[in-house]
Design an enzyme around this catalytic site. Structure first.
Site, PDB file in Angstrom:
ATOM      1  N   GLU A   1      17.997 -24.143 -13.061  1.00 36.76           N
ATOM      2  CA  GLU A   1      16.839 -24.838 -12.499  1.00 36.76           C
ATOM      3  C   GLU A   1      15.533 -24.180 -12.979  1.00 36.76           C
ATOM      4  OE1 GLU A   1      16.226 -27.522 -11.416  1.00 36.76           O
ATOM      5  OE2 GLU A   1      14.436 -27.444 -10.206  1.00 36.76           O
TER       6      GLU A   1
ATOM      7  N   LYS B   1       9.857 -39.959 -13.966  1.00 36.49           N
ATOM      8  CA  LYS B   1      10.321 -39.461 -12.673  1.00 36.49           C
ATOM      9  C   LYS B   1      11.709 -39.982 -12.341  1.00 36.49           C
ATOM     10  CE  LYS B   1       9.979 -37.314  -8.720  1.00 36.49           C
ATOM     11  NZ  LYS B   1      10.198 -35.860  -8.751  1.00 36.49           N
TER      12      LYS B   1
END
Ligand code: M6R
Length: 612
Positions: free
Chosen positions: A485, A607
């Site tokens: 991440e 997105k």
């Protein structure tokens, strides 16, 4: 991905549409356009670049267009055909009867174009969308529903289409297959958009179009139809989000605001699904009785950051019960592999947006195999929410920054609780582990808050290392998902090469790359693996790589191994990623800020990824 906004009502359409497009800018795009139903027919304005540029173009349109009461707008993220004004949407048919905008990909556009060209129709763009536009005009003989039905039956691929007919100024038509579209009616006006956040200032009662559904929007209301043309009754869904939540407020970037909202997300998730030190999700989940005693295989399926969240869950699950076969899978692979399925398998699909094409396809595959399915999403009413029977909503509120931050925290906290609930139902969660982890989770909002208070220190570190040619993030076990991440955040918003590695893997190849220009950021919580990870760190140091450590507060010796150390509060072993991620998000944010990147709308990204 592309964004759509449509309006038909009693007010000036241009302002409402441009405002709606601005609210969806975060989805990612490279050109923008609007079409307004003016007295002299439908007029368009299109631009390569931002909606702010489109606003200026619209200001120069004739007054009668500024007075228009209906229109459609679009932000395009190019797939077929270059980023040009001609390829930007809306598109107009050769006979000027049809104007439309489109999200998705029309897979048989070449065949449709060839067929229509043979009938003498000229094409002016390189887009797949124009095929739908010209075909609809060809099919239209005054009956909009019949033409729409003919169109949607002829198209293959994925589409959200929003359409105006020149001779129907008070109507907008919509169709959805594979790409999200939401409509609403309020106060004598109807609206449609790709994203519900664009409609919240008008109403919270939303109609999410289902797969293979069409809608006719008029000021007095919305009517819905199947692809066969049959009328459908549809219930609205109340979306409990505040339009202020989707507002940047005084923050420079949405991402920064959203990082700061994480303590609240943690608090809300934990308070909603626990009672004292017990997890309590049975009623929300409503799974068949005894399911977890029958299930031996658990799959977590997702993409991108959501996938890394599921790796955190996998880690927690296997640390608490080594008898369940638990796997975290990337959805884009899962959907094409011959994965296990059926009554002995539970699959959990995680998608912030609930619209990611690969995750949806993976969920459909699992359902077709008879696998028990749960979805976790942040968006009530999203496709995954409607398609998967058992849905858990993460409680992060709207996330506008393209880089996922607070939704990751919402996902991992919900997943941790779900894992405990499932193991409790299975009879394999000890009361002491349950109390220990939930007790630890209750401390997390304060821990994250204390990290946010150290932003100055993190910013200085980010500025110091922003000239680095690249980064390696390394760690072991529960830290491995966090390395992924952290590396993804830096890639996404700072565009810096960054790799994530299980620390023990470095000497199996990647260490060859190290020199003084590549920074190694190692995660060394104070646990049973600390010494092992530090040995790997020393191997990197010996190759002259600058070292940053993410270590546990109080571990004063950590600084003997590094150029810089960032301390985070001590947590339960499983919860290190929950506390650490805020520090890494802030690090990526400040590196990107130093490098003057477009943090909320990074280049080439969208997105929600609604195409394959
Ligand atoms: O909406 P989803 O959670 O399904 O999205 C999955 C990924 O596209 C997403 O997490 C992406 O990796 C983010 N931009 C990460 O910051």
């Amino acid at each position: 991905m592309c964004g759509i906004m449509g309006y038909v009502g009693g007010d000036r359409a241009s302002g409402i549409i441009l405002n709606g497009l601005t609210k969806q800018e975060y989805r990612g795009y490279d050109s923008a356009g609007i079409a307004l139903c003016c007295k002299e027919g439908i007029k368009s304005a299109k631009i390569v670049g931002r909606v702010s540029g489109l606003v200026k173009l619209v200001e120069n349109m004739p007054q009668e267009c500024l007075e228009a009461r209906s229109g459609i707008g679009h932000t395009r993220w190019a797939t077929h055909g270059g980023v040009t004004v001609t390829n930007a949407h809306p598109h107009e048919s050769a006979d000027k009867m049809v104007t439309l905008v489109h999200n998705g990909i029309i897979e048989n556009s070449k065949e449709i174009k060839a067929d229509l060209k043979a009938k003498g129709i000229d094409f002016t763009t390189e887009t797949d969308t124009e095929a739908a536009c010209q075909l609809l005009a060809y099919l239209y003989d005054g009956d909009a529903l019949a033409a729409m039905t003919g169109l949607v039956r002829s198209l293959t691929g994925a589409f959200a289409l929003v359409i105006m007919f020149r001779d129907r100024p008070d109507e907008i038509w919509c169709a959805r297959k594979g790409s999200p579209l939401v409509t609403a009616n309020s106060g004598g006006a109807s609206y449609c958009a790709s994203d519900p956040t664009a409609l919240l200032e008008f109403t919270h009662d939303l109609f999410f179009l289902d797969e293979e559904e069409m809608a006719e929007l008029k000021p007095e209301g919305c009517r819905f139809f199947g692809f066969d043309g049959a009328r459908k009754e549809k219930e609205s869904i109340f979306l409990n989000w505040d339009s202020i939540m989707a507002d940047k407020g005084h923050y420079e970037h949405f991402m920064r605001k959203e990082i700061e909202e994480q303590p609240d997300v943690l608090r809300l998730t934990i308070d909603t699904h626990t009672v004292l030190t017990s997890v309590s999700m049975e009623r929300t989940l409503d799974l068949p009785d005894g399911l977890m005693r029958r299930v031996g295989h658990v799959q977590f399926v997702a993409c991108g950051t959501s996938h890394y969240a599921t790796l955190v869950a996998q880690n927690i699950m296997e640390s608490l019960d080594d008898e369940v076969d638990v796997r975290a899978e990337v959805a884009s692979e899962y959907r094409y592999r011959n994965v296990r399925g059926g009554d002995d398998t539970l699959a959990v699909f995680v998608s912030q947006s609930g619209e990611t094409a690969d995750t949806l396809a993976a969920a459909r595959l699992a359902r077709s195999k008879g696998t028990h399915c749960i979805a976790i999403t942040n968006v009530r009413g999203s496709t995954i929410d409607r398609e998967v029977k058992h849905t858990l909503l993460s409680m992060a509120g709207p996330e506008i920054g393209v880089a996922a931050t607070k939704t990751f925290t919402g996902q991992i906290s919900l997943l941790a609780l779900l894992v405990m609930q499932l193991l409790k139902d299975r009879g394999s969660l000890s009361a002491s582990d349950e109390a220990r982890i939930i007790g630890g989770m209750r401390m997390l909002p304060a821990h994250v808050h204390s990290i946010l208070e150290r932003e100055g220190e993190i910013r200085s570190l980010a500025e110091k290392y922003s000239a680095s040619k690249g980064f390696f993030f390394i760690g072991r076990r529960e830290c491995v998902p966090l390395t992924m991440e952290a590396a993804l955040k830096l890639k996404e918003i700072a565009y810096l090469p960054s790799e994530a590695y299980a620390a023990g893997e470095m000497k199996h190849g990647p260490i060859a790359m190290l020199d003084e220009n590549l920074t190694v950021f190692a995660f060394v919580p104070d646990n049973d693996l600390r010494e092992k990870t530090l040995s790997n760190v020393e191997e990197c140091r010996a190759r002259n790589a600058p070292i940053i450590l993410l270590a546990t507060e109080g571990d004063s010796k950590a600084k003997d191994h590094a150029n810089d150390v960032l301390y985070i509060p001590r947590t339960e072993r499983e919860l290190f990623p929950f506390a650490g991620v805020a520090a890494l998000q802030l690090f990526a944010y400040h590196v990107a800020r130093t490098l003057k990147r477009d943090i909320d709308m990074p280049r080439n990204l969208a997105k929600s990824v609604t195409v394959e």
